[in-house]
Scaffold this motif. Structure first.
Motif, mmCIF file in Angstrom:
data_model
loop_
_atom_site.group_PDB
_atom_site.id
_atom_site.type_symbol
_atom_site.label_atom_id
_atom_site.label_comp_id
_atom_site.label_asym_id
_atom_site.label_seq_id
_atom_site.Cartn_x
_atom_site.Cartn_y
_atom_site.Cartn_z
ATOM 1 N N ASP A 185 71.634 82.151 27.492
ATOM 2 C CA ASP A 185 71.621 80.979 28.678
ATOM 3 C C ASP A 185 72.831 80.017 28.328
ATOM 4 O O ASP A 185 73.183 79.682 27.063
ATOM 5 N N LEU A 186 73.212 79.422 29.596
ATOM 6 C CA LEU A 186 74.151 78.469 29.256
ATOM 7 C C LEU A 186 73.371 76.834 29.339
ATOM 8 O O LEU A 186 73.317 76.353 30.168
ATOM 9 N N ASP A 187 72.948 76.816 28.142
ATOM 10 C CA ASP A 187 72.295 75.876 27.751
ATOM 11 C C ASP A 187 72.505 75.353 26.326
ATOM 12 O O ASP A 187 73.116 76.097 25.614
ATOM 13 N N PHE A 188 72.182 74.234 25.872
ATOM 14 C CA PHE A 188 72.320 73.755 24.538
ATOM 15 C C PHE A 188 71.535 74.822 23.434
ATOM 16 O O PHE A 188 72.171 75.088 22.409
ATOM 17 N N ALA A 189 70.394 75.162 23.927
ATOM 18 C CA ALA A 189 69.643 76.027 22.927
ATOM 19 C C ALA A 189 70.442 77.282 22.932
ATOM 20 O O ALA A 189 70.319 77.999 21.756
ATOM 21 N N GLY A 190 71.128 78.119 24.016
ATOM 22 C CA GLY A 190 71.704 79.321 23.858
ATOM 23 C C GLY A 190 72.871 79.103 22.911
ATOM 24 O O GLY A 190 73.177 80.140 22.334
ATOM 25 N N MET A 191 73.757 78.017 23.250
ATOM 26 C CA MET A 191 74.788 77.682 22.254
ATOM 27 C C MET A 191 74.392 77.483 20.822
ATOM 28 O O MET A 191 75.151 77.812 19.743
ATOM 29 N N GLY A 192 73.152 76.994 20.542
ATOM 30 C CA GLY A 192 72.678 76.932 19.367
ATOM 31 C C GLY A 192 72.190 78.220 18.744
ATOM 32 O O GLY A 192 72.640 78.550 17.470
#
Length: 388
Positions: free
Chosen positions: A293-300
């Motif tokens: 996902d392109l969200d902060f959790a995905g980047m995490g």
């Protein structure tokens, strides 16, 4: 430090009920208040005292913000950071929480623990006849009374006694928990340290829980793509990018420290070259990418996975159409998708994610889930992450 506000009578924040680790911390302070003492009550923030702040699940920073909120808005304690902490550690590592004695009444109100606590007396009476079953004579239970909705104190203690009956059978923690706590397989999650105190060396008989991952490894694969979500993984498996093996990470499951351990298990889709996958998937010669996902959790997740796979990079062909949606003002807000608790990972270590994806998320304040991208959109896109 300025005087903290007088919050006597203030109800607890709504989120406290959703954070059992934080309630346990507050109970710990009250436990110390009820013991003879000559010094102020302090708690060091370490991996052993507050493990919830050192989990690689993307929520540790949010949890620390809750502690800071208890300090700033409710004046429960002061915080002294350790300026000598190693740079690779979290900024709050080895910080010292010092309870303000003025907070006792508020804590007792929040935790429903009056100064004369009949529940403590009942708990001590419940543990006493079973002390011989525990390596520490039940000291760990006496130090931290446990309440479970629908259980009496005797029933809780008897359930912990029953744990000892299963330690020699090679069962996992969740299997033991289900057998001893009325089918609740997750009750003992996070209580391994308690079991180690209660049962000593016998607790090593608990079998490590396997990490189960699903993979598709077609013959001749040259690269590996780790996919966050199930629907996107299966759609790619139906029509995989040329030369790619696929691994379904299941959110944060694959970011665990046990990723490459002997306890990792794979379920392969039909047509997979499992032998080649096993021999190559953690090797330095196999380029590996992540798409989620392109969200902060995905980047995490990307950041966490890179701790085990330092060459891991965000997969541009998957993120490109999602990034285009952001630039057009599309996507959903954090509130709309229940993602308001997500924290910016600051940096992942992947050049593309850090220079393109994270700045876009910060600028547009919208998110895009990867399921919006359908397989046909990959036609014509490059699959090797090479510069154009």
């Amino acid at each position: 430090m300025p005087d903290a506000p007088d919050n006597t009578g203030t109800p607890p924040p709504n989120w406290l009920a959703e954070e059992p680790w934080l309630r346990d911390l507050l109970h710990w302070f009250l436990d110390r208040l009820e013991q003879p003492r000559t010094r102020a009550i302090t708690r060091r923030v370490t991996r052993s005292t507050l493990p919830a702040l050192f989990r690689f699940d993307g929520e540790a920073g949010y949890r620390w913000q809750l502690i800071e909120t208890l300090k700033q808005h409710y004046g429960l304690f002061s915080i002294q950071l350790d300026r000598r902490a190693p740079r690779h550690e979290e900024p709050y590592a080895n910080a010292q929480l010092r309870l303000r004695h003025e907070s006792e009444d508020l804590l007792r109100q929040w935790l429903q623990r009056p100064r004369i606590d009949p529940a403590t007396t009942a708990w001590q009476a419940a543990v006493a006849p079973h002390r011989q079953h525990f390596a520490d004579q039940g000291a760990a239970l006496l130090a931290a009374p446990i309440t479970i909705d629908g259980y009496g104190s005797d029933e809780v203690v008897e359930a912990f006694v029953a744990v000892g009956n299963w330690l020699q059978y090679g069962l996992s923690l969740r299997e033991i928990s289900a057998r001893c706590f009325r089918g609740d397989s997750k009750f003992l999650d996070g209580r391994q340290e308690l079991l180690a105190k209660l049962y000593g060396a016998r607790a090593t008989g608990i079998a490590p829980r396997a990490l189960l991952l699903t993979a598709f490894a077609p013959l001749g694969f040259r690269q590996l793509l780790i996919v966050e979500n199930q629907d996107s993984f299966l759609r790619l498996a139906d029509k995989p990018p040329p030369g790619f093996a696929l691994l379904y990470s299941g959110g944060f499951r694959a970011s665990a420290q046990r990723l490459g351990s002997e306890h990792t298990r794979f379920a392969f889709l039909p047509g997979s070259d499992s032998v080649s996958f096993h021999s190559r998937w953690l090797g330095d010669s196999l380029p590996v990418f992540f798409w989620g996902d392109l969200d902060f959790a995905g980047m995490g997740i990307l950041k966490a996975l890179r701790q085990r796979l330092p060459a891991l990079a965000a997969w541009e062909p998957g993120y490109t159409p999602m990034l285009e949606m952001l630039t057009k003002g599309e996507g959903h807000t954090a509130i709309q998708a229940g993602k308001s608790g997500q924290l910016d990972p600051i940096a992942t270590g992947c050049a593309y994610a850090d220079s393109v994806l994270l700045p876009a998320l910060r600028q547009h304040r919208h998110f895009v889930d990867q399921e919006v991208v359908q397989s046909p959109k990959f036609q014509g896109l490059r699959t090797d992450n090479a510069p154009s």
